[in-house]
Design a protein around this motif. Structure first.
Motif, mmCIF file in Angstrom:
data_model
loop_
_atom_site.group_PDB
_atom_site.id
_atom_site.type_symbol
_atom_site.label_atom_id
_atom_site.label_comp_id
_atom_site.label_asym_id
_atom_site.label_seq_id
_atom_site.Cartn_x
_atom_site.Cartn_y
_atom_site.Cartn_z
ATOM 1 N N GLY A 2 0.842 -1.198 0.000
ATOM 2 C CA GLY A 2 0.000 0.000 0.000
ATOM 3 C C GLY A 2 0.874 1.243 0.000
ATOM 4 N N GLY A 3 0.269 2.388 -0.301
ATOM 5 C CA GLY A 3 1.020 3.639 -0.429
ATOM 6 C C GLY A 3 1.913 3.955 0.757
ATOM 7 N N VAL A 4 1.433 3.681 1.981
ATOM 8 C CA VAL A 4 2.217 4.032 3.173
ATOM 9 C C VAL A 4 3.429 3.101 3.341
ATOM 10 N N ALA A 5 3.425 1.958 2.641
ATOM 11 C CA ALA A 5 4.597 1.066 2.695
ATOM 12 C C ALA A 5 5.814 1.732 2.044
ATOM 13 N N ALA A 6 5.577 2.850 1.337
ATOM 14 C CA ALA A 6 6.693 3.626 0.768
ATOM 15 C C ALA A 6 7.377 4.466 1.841
ATOM 16 N N ASN A 7 6.774 4.539 3.021
ATOM 17 C CA ASN A 7 7.267 5.443 4.068
ATOM 18 C C ASN A 7 8.643 5.012 4.618
ATOM 19 N N SER A 8 9.533 5.984 4.709
ATOM 20 C CA SER A 8 10.910 5.673 5.122
ATOM 21 C C SER A 8 10.978 5.171 6.563
ATOM 22 N N ARG A 9 10.172 5.785 7.451
ATOM 23 C CA ARG A 9 10.254 5.398 8.862
ATOM 24 C C ARG A 9 9.584 4.045 9.116
ATOM 25 N N LEU A 10 8.518 3.744 8.370
ATOM 26 C CA LEU A 10 7.867 2.440 8.516
ATOM 27 C C LEU A 10 8.890 1.347 8.201
ATOM 28 N N SER A 50 12.251 1.661 8.190
ATOM 29 C CA SER A 50 13.420 1.628 9.082
ATOM 30 C C SER A 50 13.050 1.119 10.477
ATOM 31 N N MET A 51 11.846 1.480 10.969
ATOM 32 C CA MET A 51 11.478 1.004 12.311
ATOM 33 C C MET A 51 11.288 -0.515 12.314
ATOM 34 N N PHE A 52 10.698 -1.038 11.259
ATOM 35 C CA PHE A 52 10.563 -2.502 11.158
ATOM 36 C C PHE A 52 11.943 -3.150 11.171
ATOM 37 N N GLU A 53 12.857 -2.582 10.371
ATOM 38 C CA GLU A 53 14.202 -3.169 10.292
ATOM 39 C C GLU A 53 14.876 -3.142 11.670
ATOM 40 N N GLU A 54 14.637 -2.038 12.451
ATOM 41 C CA GLU A 54 15.248 -1.912 13.777
ATOM 42 C C GLU A 54 14.691 -2.940 14.761
ATOM 43 N N ARG A 55 13.385 -3.198 14.671
ATOM 44 C CA ARG A 55 12.735 -3.974 15.735
ATOM 45 C C ARG A 55 12.441 -5.419 15.385
ATOM 46 N N ILE A 56 12.623 -5.787 14.148
ATOM 47 C CA ILE A 56 12.266 -7.139 13.716
ATOM 48 C C ILE A 56 13.215 -8.170 14.356
#
Ligand code: KG4
Ligand code: ZN
Length: 333
Positions: free
Chosen positions: A268-276, A278-284
């Motif tokens: 979806g469009g918001v999946a383009a979001n930079s923080r979404l 990066s935060m996933f990458e940080e916490r996964i």
């Protein structure tokens, strides 16, 4: 197998040709600029622009893919959810092509299209996984059991996440559509400058809510003078973004853990979001893997519709030319 996709559910007119569900031969996208001055999409204007542009966009897609209509094995078009007028333009055009040339046709759910952008680019994504679909109209957390089999875990109870981005961007004077612009400003701001609410974070559910966050930003901005707003613009963007994204990330990771699934897809469009991202990458977790489409395939496009059509066709065969536009078409209960 060559699939022609047509997308016209909102304010993008798009046509694409993909090969065997995985290779994009062309993906032409026209983002309508006519709505900017209105501060939002005007359905009637969108329908008229689709009418004017769908044929040239389709011709461009065939030409860019170096194929003719005779080479196409399946035509897939969005049938919903979306705006009824715009949907009807693309759907009717696609059905007309299919009927005239006797090509199999399939009506596609736009949200299944978003999700399928991941199948297009990531053959290693496990079909049984957790999926977060975040767009201008939807915020859906699902367990995908296999292609086309979904259990809805949680939804928004009011505004969609992308809608909150657009509304906050408008309040901040960034114009429409504002999600990507807000994301850019946020990258220059301090994300802990202002504590905005994380809605329903404490609630043991997968539900989301964005209207309170939008109101909180609005009230905060109302108290500022013009110069203070200008000074704080990046910090407001970053603080809003942190609040909007954190809830998505925490709830999605929890769903993956609860369901014991280690593949997670964003779309979806918001999946383009930079923080979404990066935060996933940080916490996964170490045993978890994140998948998301390239930026061009996150926002509305016809390649994702062609991909969904391809996988649906493999599962259920061709659809009916009686398929009609369904503005509130559901993906799962
Ligand atoms: O999926 P999409 O193109 O259309 C719908 O199906 O709704 O999503 C559009 C939404 C808009 O709300 C737009 O502001 C948001 O996606 N968006 C973003 C970003 N790029 C697009 N939101 C946050 N950050 C971005 N980088
Ligand atoms: Zn969309």
């Amino acid at each position: 197998m060559l699939v022609l996709g047509i997308e016209s559910s909102c304010d993008e007119t798009s046509a694409a040709v993909i090969k065997d569900g995985r290779e994009v031969l062309s993906n032409i996208i026209l983002s309508q600029k006519e709505h900017t001055k209105f501060g939002g999409v005007v359905p009637e204007v969108a329908s008229r622009v689709h009418l004017k542009t769908v044929v040239p966009i389709y011709e461009e897609a065939l030409e860019a893919a170096k194929v003719t209509l005779d080479d196409i094995d399946l035509i897939a078009a969005t049938m919903g959810p979306g705006l009824v007028g715009p949907l009807l333009v693309g759907l009717t055009f696609a059905k007309g092509l299919a009927f005239t040339k006797d090509i199999p046709f399939i009506g596609v759910n736009h949200m299944e299209g978003h999700l399928s952008a991941n199948y297009l680019e990531h053959p290693d994504l496990n079909p049984h996984h957790i999926s977060l679909v975040v767009s201008g109209g939807h915020t859906m957390l699902m367990e995908v059991k296999s292609f086309g089999e979904y259990t809805m875990l949680g939804n928004t109870i009011d505004d969609a996440c992308g809608e909150a981005y657009d509304k906050v961007a408008k309040i901040m004077g960034l114009g429409y559509p504002g999600g990507a612009k807000l994301d850019k400003l946020a990258q220059k701001g301090k994300k802990d400058a202002i504590q905005f609410p994380r809605a329903l974070l404490k609630e043991d559910s997968y539900r989301f809510s964005y209207s309170g966050l939008k109101t909180a930003v609005s009230l905060y901005i109302q108290k500022l003078s013009e110069s203070e707003l200008k000074e704080q613009l990046n910090d407001i963007a970053a603080s809003f973004q942190e609040a909007a994204i954190e809830v998505l990330v925490i709830k999605t990771l929890k769903a993956a853990e609860d369901k014991n699934l280690n593949h997670i897809s964003l779309s979806g469009g918001v999946a383009a979001n930079s923080r979404l991202r990066s935060m996933f990458e940080e916490r996964i977790g170490d045993n978890q893997k994140l998948f998301y489409p390239s930026i061009k395939l996150c926002t509305d496009n016809a390649a994702m519709i062609a991909a969904a059509g391809y996988f649906r066709f493999q599962k259920d065969g061709a659809g009916s030319l009686n398929a009609n536009a369904v503005p509130y078409l559901k993906l799962a209960k």
